[in-house]
Design a protein around this motif. Structure first.
Motif, PDB file in Angstrom:
ATOM      1  N   ARG A   1     -14.911  -1.628 -23.923  1.00  0.00           N
ATOM      2  CA  ARG A   1     -14.207  -2.716 -22.490  1.00  0.00           C
ATOM      3  C   ARG A   1     -13.412  -1.047 -21.557  1.00  0.00           C
ATOM      4  NH1 ARG A   1      -9.188  -4.874 -25.972  1.00  0.00           N
ATOM      5  NH2 ARG A   1      -8.485  -5.842 -23.683  1.00  0.00           N
ATOM      6  N   VAL A   2     -13.452  -0.488 -21.805  1.00  0.00           N
ATOM      7  CA  VAL A   2     -12.728   0.884 -20.914  1.00  0.00           C
ATOM      8  C   VAL A   2     -13.625   1.405 -19.896  1.00  0.00           C
ATOM      9  CG1 VAL A   2     -11.886   2.887 -20.016  1.00  0.00           C
ATOM     10  CG2 VAL A   2     -11.079   1.538 -21.918  1.00  0.00           C
ATOM     11  N   LEU A   3     -14.691   2.049 -20.552  1.00  0.00           N
ATOM     12  CA  LEU A   3     -16.626   1.873 -19.679  1.00  0.00           C
ATOM     13  C   LEU A   3     -16.329   0.871 -18.912  1.00  0.00           C
ATOM     14  CD1 LEU A   3     -17.550   4.380 -22.343  1.00  0.00           C
ATOM     15  CD2 LEU A   3     -16.855   4.649 -20.071  1.00  0.00           C
ATOM     16  N   TRP A   4     -15.981  -0.304 -19.164  1.00  0.00           N
ATOM     17  CA  TRP A   4     -16.804  -1.293 -18.437  1.00  0.00           C
ATOM     18  C   TRP A   4     -15.791  -1.543 -17.422  1.00  0.00           C
ATOM     19  CZ3 TRP A   4     -21.081  -4.456 -17.453  1.00  0.00           C
ATOM     20  CH2 TRP A   4     -22.030  -4.122 -17.786  1.00  0.00           C
ATOM     21  N   GLN A   5     -14.696  -1.318 -17.615  1.00  0.00           N
ATOM     22  CA  GLN A   5     -13.880  -1.216 -16.457  1.00  0.00           C
ATOM     23  C   GLN A   5     -13.786  -0.436 -15.726  1.00  0.00           C
ATOM     24  OE1 GLN A   5      -9.418   0.209 -17.112  1.00  0.00           O
ATOM     25  NE2 GLN A   5      -8.668  -1.864 -16.865  1.00  0.00           N
ATOM     26  N   ALA A   6     -14.300   0.387 -15.593  1.00  0.00           N
ATOM     27  CA  ALA A   6     -14.821   1.787 -14.940  1.00  0.00           C
ATOM     28  C   ALA A   6     -15.833   1.418 -13.887  1.00  0.00           C
ATOM     29  CB  ALA A   6     -15.386   3.372 -15.547  1.00  0.00           C
ATOM     30  N   PHE A   7     -16.987   0.445 -14.404  1.00  0.00           N
ATOM     31  CA  PHE A   7     -17.826   0.701 -13.766  1.00  0.00           C
ATOM     32  C   PHE A   7     -17.437  -0.198 -12.607  1.00  0.00           C
ATOM     33  CE2 PHE A   7     -20.949  -2.920 -12.870  1.00  0.00           C
ATOM     34  CZ  PHE A   7     -22.130  -2.161 -12.311  1.00  0.00           C
ATOM     35  N   MET A   8     -16.483  -1.300 -13.298  1.00  0.00           N
ATOM     36  CA  MET A   8     -15.547  -2.631 -12.416  1.00  0.00           C
ATOM     37  C   MET A   8     -15.099  -1.969 -10.903  1.00  0.00           C
ATOM     38  SD  MET A   8     -17.717  -5.589 -13.309  1.00  0.00           S
ATOM     39  CE  MET A   8     -17.146  -6.975 -12.472  1.00  0.00           C
ATOM     40  N   PHE A   9     -14.100  -1.414 -11.668  1.00  0.00           N
ATOM     41  CA  PHE A   9     -12.940  -0.339 -10.572  1.00  0.00           C
ATOM     42  C   PHE A   9     -14.013   0.154  -9.290  1.00  0.00           C
ATOM     43  CE2 PHE A   9      -9.378  -0.245 -13.041  1.00  0.00           C
ATOM     44  CZ  PHE A   9      -8.596  -1.834 -12.027  1.00  0.00           C
ATOM     45  N   GLY A  10     -15.084   0.934 -10.171  1.00  0.00           N
ATOM     46  CA  GLY A  10     -16.574   1.418  -8.866  1.00  0.00           C
ATOM     47  C   GLY A  10     -16.433   0.339  -8.518  1.00  0.00           C
ATOM     48  N   LEU A  11     -17.297  -0.713  -8.247  1.00  0.00           N
ATOM     49  CA  LEU A  11     -17.580  -1.725  -7.933  1.00  0.00           C
ATOM     50  C   LEU A  11     -16.335  -2.035  -6.815  1.00  0.00           C
ATOM     51  CD1 LEU A  11     -19.628  -4.023  -9.720  1.00  0.00           C
ATOM     52  CD2 LEU A  11     -20.644  -2.413  -8.306  1.00  0.00           C
ATOM     53  N   ALA A  12     -14.863  -2.434  -7.283  1.00  0.00           N
ATOM     54  CA  ALA A  12     -14.260  -2.853  -6.561  1.00  0.00           C
ATOM     55  C   ALA A  12     -13.865  -1.193  -5.279  1.00  0.00           C
ATOM     56  CB  ALA A  12     -13.207  -2.782  -7.541  1.00  0.00           C
ATOM     57  N   GLY A  13     -14.249  -0.381  -5.745  1.00  0.00           N
ATOM     58  CA  GLY A  13     -14.134   0.504  -4.840  1.00  0.00           C
ATOM     59  C   GLY A  13     -14.525   0.938  -3.447  1.00  0.00           C
ATOM     60  N   ILE A  14     -16.339   0.176  -3.574  1.00  0.00           N
ATOM     61  CA  ILE A  14     -17.067  -0.338  -2.314  1.00  0.00           C
ATOM     62  C   ILE A  14     -16.358  -1.244  -1.554  1.00  0.00           C
ATOM     63  CG2 ILE A  14     -18.946  -0.416  -2.116  1.00  0.00           C
ATOM     64  CD1 ILE A  14     -20.374   0.581  -4.478  1.00  0.00           C
ATOM     65  N   CYS A  15     -16.414  -2.309  -2.031  1.00  0.00           N
ATOM     66  CA  CYS A  15     -14.986  -3.182  -1.154  1.00  0.00           C
ATOM     67  C   CYS A  15     -14.121  -2.756  -0.632  1.00  0.00           C
ATOM     68  CB  CYS A  15     -15.976  -4.610  -2.114  1.00  0.00           C
ATOM     69  SG  CYS A  15     -16.870  -5.409  -3.598  1.00  0.00           S
ATOM     70  N   PHE A  16     -13.100  -2.141  -1.162  1.00  0.00           N
ATOM     71  CA  PHE A  16     -11.965  -1.573  -0.374  1.00  0.00           C
ATOM     72  C   PHE A  16     -11.852  -1.055   0.433  1.00  0.00           C
ATOM     73  CE2 PHE A  16      -8.770   1.215  -0.690  1.00  0.00           C
ATOM     74  CZ  PHE A  16      -7.594   0.699  -0.998  1.00  0.00           C
ATOM     75  N   VAL A  17     -12.553   0.350   0.090  1.00  0.00           N
ATOM     76  CA  VAL A  17     -12.921   1.445   1.633  1.00  0.00           C
ATOM     77  C   VAL A  17     -14.049   0.385   2.073  1.00  0.00           C
ATOM     78  CG1 VAL A  17     -14.689   2.915   1.975  1.00  0.00           C
ATOM     79  CG2 VAL A  17     -13.138   3.268  -0.226  1.00  0.00           C
ATOM     80  N   TRP A  18     -15.007  -0.363   2.433  1.00  0.00           N
ATOM     81  CA  TRP A  18     -15.755  -1.328   3.275  1.00  0.00           C
ATOM     82  C   TRP A  18     -14.666  -2.154   4.146  1.00  0.00           C
ATOM     83  CZ3 TRP A  18     -21.218  -0.383   3.727  1.00  0.00           C
ATOM     84  CH2 TRP A  18     -20.961  -1.060   4.766  1.00  0.00           C
ATOM     85  N   PHE A  19     -13.492  -3.189   3.483  1.00  0.00           N
ATOM     86  CA  PHE A  19     -12.745  -3.669   3.741  1.00  0.00           C
ATOM     87  C   PHE A  19     -11.633  -3.147   4.375  1.00  0.00           C
ATOM     88  CE2 PHE A  19      -8.252  -6.161   3.856  1.00  0.00           C
ATOM     89  CZ  PHE A  19      -8.852  -6.671   4.512  1.00  0.00           C
ATOM     90  N   PHE A  20     -11.490  -2.015   4.140  1.00  0.00           N
ATOM     91  CA  PHE A  20     -10.642  -1.438   5.359  1.00  0.00           C
ATOM     92  C   PHE A  20     -10.519  -0.899   6.234  1.00  0.00           C
ATOM     93  CE2 PHE A  20      -7.284  -1.618   1.901  1.00  0.00           C
ATOM     94  CZ  PHE A  20      -6.534  -3.137   2.441  1.00  0.00           C
ATOM     95  N   GLY A  21     -12.484  -0.126   6.242  1.00  0.00           N
ATOM     96  CA  GLY A  21     -12.969   0.556   6.999  1.00  0.00           C
ATOM     97  C   GLY A  21     -13.360  -0.734   8.650  1.00  0.00           C
ATOM     98  N   THR A  22     -13.404  -1.454   8.322  1.00  0.00           N
ATOM     99  CA  THR A  22     -13.269  -2.565   8.736  1.00  0.00           C
ATOM    100  C   THR A  22     -12.166  -3.361   9.870  1.00  0.00           C
ATOM    101  OG1 THR A  22     -15.525  -4.151   7.868  1.00  0.00           O
ATOM    102  CG2 THR A  22     -14.680  -5.110   9.138  1.00  0.00           C
ATOM    103  N   LEU A  23     -11.460  -3.175   8.770  1.00  0.00           N
ATOM    104  CA  LEU A  23      -9.949  -3.971   9.275  1.00  0.00           C
ATOM    105  C   LEU A  23      -9.113  -2.876  10.529  1.00  0.00           C
ATOM    106  CD1 LEU A  23      -7.550  -5.252   8.903  1.00  0.00           C
ATOM    107  CD2 LEU A  23      -6.694  -4.225   7.244  1.00  0.00           C
TER     108      LEU A  23
END
Length: 228
Positions: free
Chosen positions: A58-80
């Protein structure tokens, strides 16, 4: 697309870019739900390592999902950041630069926390001595993520108030997060209380308020770019 090439000036791409904030919130919530019940920092070594040994997948899957979220996070605030810069072309651009720098710092600190927890999960079944220090590193890294996140929210909120890019009440939601983030960081570091930070009730509340702020900001930007 025009003439077989990607037209990045197409409004649909801009709308998709600001929509990455919504994607970040969805992925971050999914990641949180993979392992929402982390042990408190003051629990014993055996309890901490047992949790990670029993929930390693579960924790390793969480790490993968947070990694994907991090891509969207950086992209969103770069756009903003770019939208804020265009909304105030006559200003030196200090706030957009702070948005980019703070988003990068928050993503990096959060990534350290994710990596530390994932490493703890990977090694917990062996009950190795390094597991507990890794857990504490991840716990504190996630707590300290509040500081660049506060700078990020403050810069966006000030930019919103100055430019009118979004309604003023978005900035006041941001102000609520800033207060909560400061209390959470103080309570977990200076106060050394496990009510705050990852796994603590106040830490979870702070995290959820940040997600609400990002979601509202992204939804409003997406709607403002909808075809009339």
């Amino acid at each position: 697309m025009t003439e077989g090439r990607w037209d990045l000036h197409d409004p649909r791409w801009e709308r998709a870019a600001v929509g990455t904030g919504i994607a970040f919130v969805v992925l971050a919530l999914l990641a949180f739900l993979f392992a929402p019940d982390y042990p408190k920092a003051d629990e014993s070594d055996v309890e901490v390592l047992r949790y990670f040994a029993e929930n390693d997948t579960r924790v390793l899957w969480q790490a993968f999902m947070f990694g994907l979220a991090g891509i969207c996070f950086v992209w969103f605030f770069g756009t903003l950041s770019g939208l804020l810069r265009r909304a105030e072309p006559a200003t030196p651009g200090r706030l957009p630069a702070i948005v980019v720098a703070a988003a990068a710092a928050a993503a990096a600190l959060h990534g350290i926390g994710v990596a530390s927890f994932a490493a703890t999960a990977s090694s917990a079944s062996e009950m190795v001595p390094v597991g507990r220090p890794l857990f504490h590193l991840g716990n504190m890294a996630w707590t300290l993520t509040n500081f660049p996140a506060i700078a990020l929210v403050a810069a966006v909120s000030l930019g919103v108030l100055r430019s009118g890019l979004l309604p003023d009440w978005v900035a006041w939601i941001g102000a609520a997060y800033i207060v909560l983030g400061l209390i959470d960081a103080f309570g977990r570091t200076a106060g050394d209380s496990t009510t705050f930070g990852p796994g603590g009730a106040f830490g979870i509340l702070t995290f959820l308020v940040f997600l609400v702020w990002v979601l509202v900001t992204s939804l409003l930007l997406t709607q403002s770019m909808a075809p009339s």
